[in-house]
Design a protein around this motif. Structure first.
Motif: not given
Length: 260
Positions: A2-28
């Motif tokens: 799967x692929x996830x699009x995250x806006x505001x992805x470089x800091x805060x909640x957005x960055x935490x979403x990116x780390x968590x999703x990547x850890x689950x094996x999701x392309x970003x």
């Protein structure tokens, strides 16, 4: 995968979403305004988790940026996380109008347009969804920020109801005070916020993804904030607005005019 699009992805909640999703094996697909920070974040995620990471440089407060983001969302993603946002201090009549309009564009127009662009792909495949990051401010009558987040909650609930049974989910997540750079960038004084009200970004993300997977339409992370929202809803709206205005006036050092 799967692929996830995250806006505001470089800091805060957005960055935490990116780390968590990547850890689950999701392309970003990471979207933000700062190209250097985006490339740095993408490199770290690729190295740490071995996922594919695409970057999109776009300022969602501009028509050009919105069009770029909208086009990428329409190309197809399995999860859209509308996280980009900002705050500012000052009362409605004190804030520059262009700042208020940018607030509405980033918090409302971007959420609407990206959701509208991303959903057709998801609906065709009968899976995926949208997580819209709102705020506990959505339940408090205070300023354009709170009003815009209230719109995000209402919009998310409405779209979720329209597509019920499709296999696609829409969830609005409403965190309280979160330890990010958000408040510093907005030059907000948060020194009087009690320590027990602060949340870590990872706590918000965990709650959001858990509730999203369960089909919850409005996610309020942690029991203490659920209680706060419940109590606020029990108070008459006019009284809640008056209390909020007086609290805000003390923080801003401004006197609320007495009723004539």
């Amino acid at each position: 995968m799967s692929v996830a699009l995250v806006t505001g992805a470089t800091a805060g909640i957005g960055a935490a979403f990116a780390r968590r999703l990547a850890g689950d094996g999701t392309d970003l697909v990471l979207l933000a305004r700062d190209d250097a920070r985006l490339r740095s974040a993408a490199d770290e995620l690729r190295s740490a988790y071995g996922v594919s990471v695409e970057t999109v440089v776009a300022d969602l407060s501009t028509e050009e940026g919105l069009s770029v983001a909208e086009q990428r969302a329409a190309e197809g993603v399995d999860l859209l996380v509308n996280n980009a946002g900002f705050g500012h201090q000052g009362w409605f009549l004190d804030a520059p109008l262009d700042v208020e309009l940018k607030t509405m564009r980033v918090h409302c127009e971007a959420v609407l347009r990206l959701t509208h662009a991303a959903l057709p792909h998801m609906l065709r495949h009968g899976t995926g969804g949208v997580i819209n990051v709102a705020s506990i401010a959505a339940f408090v009558a205070r300023g354009t920020y709170g009003a815009s987040k209230a719109w995000v909650v209402s919009f998310s609930e409405s779209v979720a109801a329209e597509i019920v049974g499709s296999g696609v989910q829409v969830t609005a997540v409403c965190p309280g005070w979160v330890r990010t750079e958000f408040h510093h960038r907005a030059d907000l004084d948060v020194g009087d916020v009690p320590s027990y009200l602060w949340l870590e970004p990872e706590t918000v993300v965990d709650a959001a993804l858990r509730d999203f997977s369960r089909g919850v339409r409005v996610s309020v992370p942690t029991a203490r904030y659920k209680v706060i929202v419940g109590l606020n809803r029990a108070v008459p709206r006019r009284l809640a607005a008056a209390i909020s205005a007086r609290v805000g006036s003390r923080r801003a050092g401004r006197r609320v005019p007495a009723k004539p």
